[in-house]
Motif scaffolding. Sequence first.
Motif, PDB file in Angstrom:
ATOM      1  N   SER A 451       0.828  -1.212   0.000  1.00 44.34           N
ATOM      2  CA  SER A 451       0.000   0.000   0.000  1.00 44.34           C
ATOM      3  C   SER A 451       0.863   1.263   0.000  1.00 44.34           C
ATOM      4  CB  SER A 451      -0.934   0.004   1.212  1.00 44.34           C
ATOM      5  OG  SER A 451      -0.174  -0.027   2.420  1.00 44.34           O
ATOM      6  N   ARG A 452       2.094   1.144   0.478  1.00 39.65           N
ATOM      7  CA  ARG A 452       3.014   2.277   0.506  1.00 39.65           C
ATOM      8  C   ARG A 452       4.414   1.812   0.083  1.00 39.65           C
ATOM      9  NH1 ARG A 452       3.185   6.069   5.560  1.00 39.65           N
ATOM     10  NH2 ARG A 452       4.320   7.241   3.956  1.00 39.65           N
ATOM     11  N   ILE A 453       5.116   2.728  -0.610  1.00 43.04           N
ATOM     12  CA  ILE A 453       6.474   2.433  -1.075  1.00 43.04           C
ATOM     13  C   ILE A 453       7.323   3.667  -0.781  1.00 43.04           C
ATOM     14  CG2 ILE A 453       7.926   1.803  -3.034  1.00 43.04           C
ATOM     15  CD1 ILE A 453       5.479   0.612  -4.370  1.00 43.04           C
ATOM     16  N   TRP A 454       8.541   3.408  -0.272  1.00 44.88           N
ATOM     17  CA  TRP A 454       9.480   4.509   0.019  1.00 44.88           C
ATOM     18  C   TRP A 454      10.748   4.321  -0.828  1.00 44.88           C
ATOM     19  CZ3 TRP A 454       7.127   1.490   3.685  1.00 44.88           C
ATOM     20  CH2 TRP A 454       6.153   2.118   4.485  1.00 44.88           C
ATOM     21  N   VAL A 455      11.137   5.360  -1.520  1.00 45.88           N
ATOM     22  CA  VAL A 455      12.376   5.350  -2.321  1.00 45.88           C
ATOM     23  C   VAL A 455      13.318   6.387  -1.706  1.00 45.88           C
ATOM     24  CG1 VAL A 455      13.420   5.650  -4.590  1.00 45.88           C
ATOM     25  CG2 VAL A 455      11.105   4.701  -4.390  1.00 45.88           C
ATOM     26  N   ASN A 456      14.517   5.952  -1.415  1.00 45.16           N
ATOM     27  CA  ASN A 456      15.506   6.820  -0.764  1.00 45.16           C
ATOM     28  C   ASN A 456      16.824   6.728  -1.531  1.00 45.16           C
ATOM     29  OD1 ASN A 456      17.170   8.268   0.938  1.00 45.16           O
ATOM     30  ND2 ASN A 456      16.192   7.499   2.796  1.00 45.16           N
ATOM     31  N   VAL A 457      17.377   7.890  -1.887  1.00 47.14           N
ATOM     32  CA  VAL A 457      18.667   7.958  -2.602  1.00 47.14           C
ATOM     33  C   VAL A 457      19.594   8.838  -1.781  1.00 47.14           C
ATOM     34  CG1 VAL A 457      19.829   8.484  -4.770  1.00 47.14           C
ATOM     35  CG2 VAL A 457      17.430   7.796  -4.787  1.00 47.14           C
ATOM     36  N   ARG A 458      20.727   8.265  -1.354  1.00 45.96           N
ATOM     37  CA  ARG A 458      21.656   8.985  -0.491  1.00 45.96           C
ATOM     38  C   ARG A 458      23.092   8.802  -0.998  1.00 45.96           C
ATOM     39  NH1 ARG A 458      17.854  11.189   1.007  1.00 45.96           N
ATOM     40  NH2 ARG A 458      16.967  11.434   3.099  1.00 45.96           N
ATOM     41  N   TYR A 459      23.832   9.924  -0.953  1.00 41.26           N
ATOM     42  CA  TYR A 459      25.265   9.872  -1.250  1.00 41.26           C
ATOM     43  C   TYR A 459      25.996  10.184   0.043  1.00 41.26           C
ATOM     44  CZ  TYR A 459      29.821  11.008  -3.272  1.00 41.26           C
ATOM     45  OH  TYR A 459      31.154  11.049  -3.571  1.00 41.26           O
ATOM     46  N   GLY A 460      26.635   9.151   0.594  1.00 40.11           N
ATOM     47  CA  GLY A 460      27.219   9.301   1.913  1.00 40.11           C
ATOM     48  C   GLY A 460      28.723   9.310   1.889  1.00 40.11           C
ATOM     49  N   PRO A 461      29.327   9.253   3.056  1.00 40.21           N
ATOM     50  CA  PRO A 461      30.801   9.236   3.143  1.00 40.21           C
ATOM     51  C   PRO A 461      31.368   7.969   2.518  1.00 40.21           C
ATOM     52  CG  PRO A 461      29.800   8.779   5.277  1.00 40.21           C
ATOM     53  CD  PRO A 461      28.677   9.177   4.375  1.00 40.21           C
ATOM     54  N   GLY A 462      32.621   8.033   2.158  1.00 44.43           N
ATOM     55  CA  GLY A 462      33.250   6.892   1.509  1.00 44.43           C
ATOM     56  C   GLY A 462      32.950   6.790   0.036  1.00 44.43           C
ATOM     57  N   HIS A 463      32.361   7.856  -0.547  1.00 46.90           N
ATOM     58  CA  HIS A 463      32.051   7.876  -1.977  1.00 46.90           C
ATOM     59  C   HIS A 463      31.164   6.685  -2.361  1.00 46.90           C
ATOM     60  CE1 HIS A 463      32.326   8.958  -6.112  1.00 46.90           C
ATOM     61  NE2 HIS A 463      33.036   7.906  -6.461  1.00 46.90           N
ATOM     62  N   LEU A 464      30.075   6.517  -1.627  1.00 46.10           N
ATOM     63  CA  LEU A 464      29.118   5.436  -1.887  1.00 46.10           C
ATOM     64  C   LEU A 464      27.731   6.028  -2.093  1.00 46.10           C
ATOM     65  CD1 LEU A 464      30.169   2.698   0.704  1.00 46.10           C
ATOM     66  CD2 LEU A 464      30.621   2.730  -1.758  1.00 46.10           C
ATOM     67  N   LEU A 465      27.067   5.560  -3.146  1.00 41.95           N
ATOM     68  CA  LEU A 465      25.689   5.949  -3.420  1.00 41.95           C
ATOM     69  C   LEU A 465      24.790   4.780  -3.033  1.00 41.95           C
ATOM     70  CD1 LEU A 465      23.805   8.126  -4.687  1.00 41.95           C
ATOM     71  CD2 LEU A 465      23.966   6.824  -6.819  1.00 41.95           C
ATOM     72  N   THR A 466      23.810   5.079  -2.204  1.00 40.40           N
ATOM     73  CA  THR A 466      22.903   4.051  -1.705  1.00 40.40           C
ATOM     74  C   THR A 466      21.485   4.379  -2.162  1.00 40.40           C
ATOM     75  OG1 THR A 466      24.287   3.723   0.241  1.00 40.40           O
ATOM     76  CG2 THR A 466      22.053   2.847   0.332  1.00 40.40           C
ATOM     77  N   VAL A 467      20.852   3.390  -2.814  1.00 38.34           N
ATOM     78  CA  VAL A 467      19.477   3.524  -3.290  1.00 38.34           C
ATOM     79  C   VAL A 467      18.654   2.418  -2.629  1.00 38.34           C
ATOM     80  CG1 VAL A 467      17.955   3.602  -5.295  1.00 38.34           C
ATOM     81  CG2 VAL A 467      20.310   4.412  -5.494  1.00 38.34           C
ATOM     82  N   THR A 468      17.604   2.793  -1.911  1.00 39.99           N
ATOM     83  CA  THR A 468      16.747   1.810  -1.228  1.00 39.99           C
ATOM     84  C   THR A 468      15.315   1.989  -1.688  1.00 39.99           C
ATOM     85  OG1 THR A 468      16.403   3.288   0.647  1.00 39.99           O
ATOM     86  CG2 THR A 468      18.241   1.756   0.784  1.00 39.99           C
ATOM     87  N   VAL A 469      14.629   0.842  -1.848  1.00 38.36           N
ATOM     88  CA  VAL A 469      13.196   0.804  -2.166  1.00 38.36           C
ATOM     89  C   VAL A 469      12.538  -0.097  -1.133  1.00 38.36           C
ATOM     90  CG1 VAL A 469      11.434   0.293  -3.890  1.00 38.36           C
ATOM     91  CG2 VAL A 469      13.667   1.159  -4.630  1.00 38.36           C
ATOM     92  N   ASP A 470      11.687   0.448  -0.273  1.00 37.28           N
ATOM     93  CA  ASP A 470      10.996  -0.298   0.788  1.00 37.28           C
ATOM     94  C   ASP A 470       9.502  -0.266   0.530  1.00 37.28           C
ATOM     95  OD1 ASP A 470      13.229  -0.928   2.697  1.00 37.28           O
ATOM     96  OD2 ASP A 470      13.446   1.252   2.591  1.00 37.28           O
ATOM     97  N   ASP A 471       8.856  -1.361   0.831  1.00 35.65           N
ATOM     98  CA  ASP A 471       7.390  -1.427   0.734  1.00 35.65           C
ATOM     99  C   ASP A 471       6.845  -2.131   1.972  1.00 35.65           C
ATOM    100  OD1 ASP A 471       6.826  -4.418   0.142  1.00 35.65           O
ATOM    101  OD2 ASP A 471       8.341  -3.904  -1.381  1.00 35.65           O
ATOM    102  N   ASP A 472       5.527  -2.026   2.184  1.00 37.25           N
ATOM    103  CA  ASP A 472       4.873  -2.662   3.330  1.00 37.25           C
ATOM    104  C   ASP A 472       4.018  -3.850   2.902  1.00 37.25           C
ATOM    105  OD1 ASP A 472       2.949  -1.300   1.967  1.00 37.25           O
ATOM    106  OD2 ASP A 472       2.130  -0.232   3.702  1.00 37.25           O
ATOM    107  N   GLY A 473       4.505  -4.545   1.855  1.00 39.57           N
ATOM    108  CA  GLY A 473       3.734  -5.675   1.323  1.00 39.57           C
ATOM    109  C   GLY A 473       4.000  -6.980   2.048  1.00 39.57           C
ATOM    110  N   ARG A 474       3.882  -8.093   1.288  1.00 43.38           N
ATOM    111  CA  ARG A 474       3.980  -9.439   1.869  1.00 43.38           C
ATOM    112  C   ARG A 474       5.408  -9.821   2.227  1.00 43.38           C
ATOM    113  NH1 ARG A 474       0.977 -13.094  -2.467  1.00 43.38           N
ATOM    114  NH2 ARG A 474       2.310 -11.815  -3.808  1.00 43.38           N
TER     115      ARG A 474
END
Length: 533
Positions: A451-474
């Motif tokens: 029913s809900r989805i969260w997309v998060n894009v972060r560029y953090g220390p150590g020259h790393l790009l992190t992309v996360t996709v979270d949902d509240d499904g099964r």
Amino acid sequence: MLSPFVGPRGRYPLFTGLLAILGGCSVAATLSLLGSLEIQRQFEGVFTELIGLCPDSPSAATEPICATLARIDRMLLQRVAVMLLLQGFCLALILAGAALLARRAYLLLVRRTDAALGLTAGNGDARGRDEIGRLIERLAELSARRAALDTEKRWRRRTSSDQLRRKSQALQALHQAGSMFCADEVSEFSLVRGLALVETALGARTVALCLSEAGREALGAAAVLSTRGEPAIVHALAHDAGARETAVRIVPPSALCDRPSLVVPVCCGDAFVGMLVAEFSETARVDDPQVSLAESFSHLVALTISSASRSREEKRVALIEERSAIAAELHDSLAQSIGFMKIQVARLQRRLEGENAAAGAAQMAAELREGLSLAYGDVRELITAFRARMDPRGLLPTMQEAIDEFGQRSCLDIGLAHDISGCHLEVNEEFHVMQIVREALSNAVRHACASRIWVNVRYGPGHLLTVTVDDDGRGVGESANESDHYGLSIMRERAHSLSGKLEVAKRPDGGTHVELTFAPERLPIDTLEETTR
């Protein structure tokens, strides 16, 4: 009217004085001759009277006296005649010498002095007390002028040498900057190195490049790049709407900035790329060679950024065309073949559903049709993915468009949070990240019943790009046996091509957590500076 040779203000006092002396000598000699003539006349009168006292027939007593007087008269007359002759000769010599001396003095003190003064530059006003004084003063002026000319000559020689050195230094800086921009792909680090070269050549306190929005998008760089901190005038220019329309200008010290600054627009044709700002010390003076160097470097930067923007867009267009061609091939070959097989399986299923058909064969046909439908759906998704176009503005606008598309199509609440300031992705990296996000969103919409989805894009220390996709499904555990494992495999392959890592796990409070972590190919400027130290 006084003659120029005489008078208290005569131009030739020495010559006039000499004439006076010669005239006095001549007058004295003439008066001496006249005096001698008068003495002769007096003697003649006296002796004539004395001789007249003697009788015509003197006696024996007076005869010696009369003879002596007559002899003295003759002797005096002879002596006076000789003296007058000598005085006349002396007078003639004095007059001749005076005339000759006056002529020579005229030639020397008048003619030659005027000729000498006439050969020198300047007016002919008499400023000295006499002819020699004027000549000495004029010679002193000439000596002073020559000293000034010698000083100016030495200054010009020193200035010419300094200008030649500065021009050579400017050309060397432009050559090094051009070679650096041509050898490597333009980036924040290369631009800052070029600014450092220009700072040294200009003798500036600090140099900054203020990029426009188009320039920042082309380079993925910060708004202001500087060598030793932002110049104080940058804050004032940020609020100046007409700054980009202004030609080169030298900003004198003011209340906003206590140091002189040089502002040069960076333009390529009609496209405004940014502004080059150089700040100098309080006592510095900005001259034409410095302005020319700043203009030349700004033209070089404008061409470099425009070339990088065109190259980036060409890569984007080429990649899109290649993916469109792959999508067309899939549509023309594999998709059509699977579609034809679906039709044939449907015909076979209708025949097997008759009274004499075996129940097992009908079940197998149904499963085969379902598998073909899933394969057809995957092919259609691949075609859609390959036909997906990246927004020219970059990853985040394209991701927002995809989220809006999935949200409208599935009526789900999809949120996006991001912080990638200072991170610059290549075109191929943007495509892979975008396709992984699309695949994760597609899986969440189709299989997770979220029913809900969260997309998060972060560029953090150590020259790393992190992309996360979270949902509240099964959750991934319940859907692992479904037919979406091909999509997960493709996502992992994309992560591997980025030299990154993809993790798919079940969230503690329900749902699925998809996380992509990788190091972008292009390093940020601060990391590059640390590695080069």
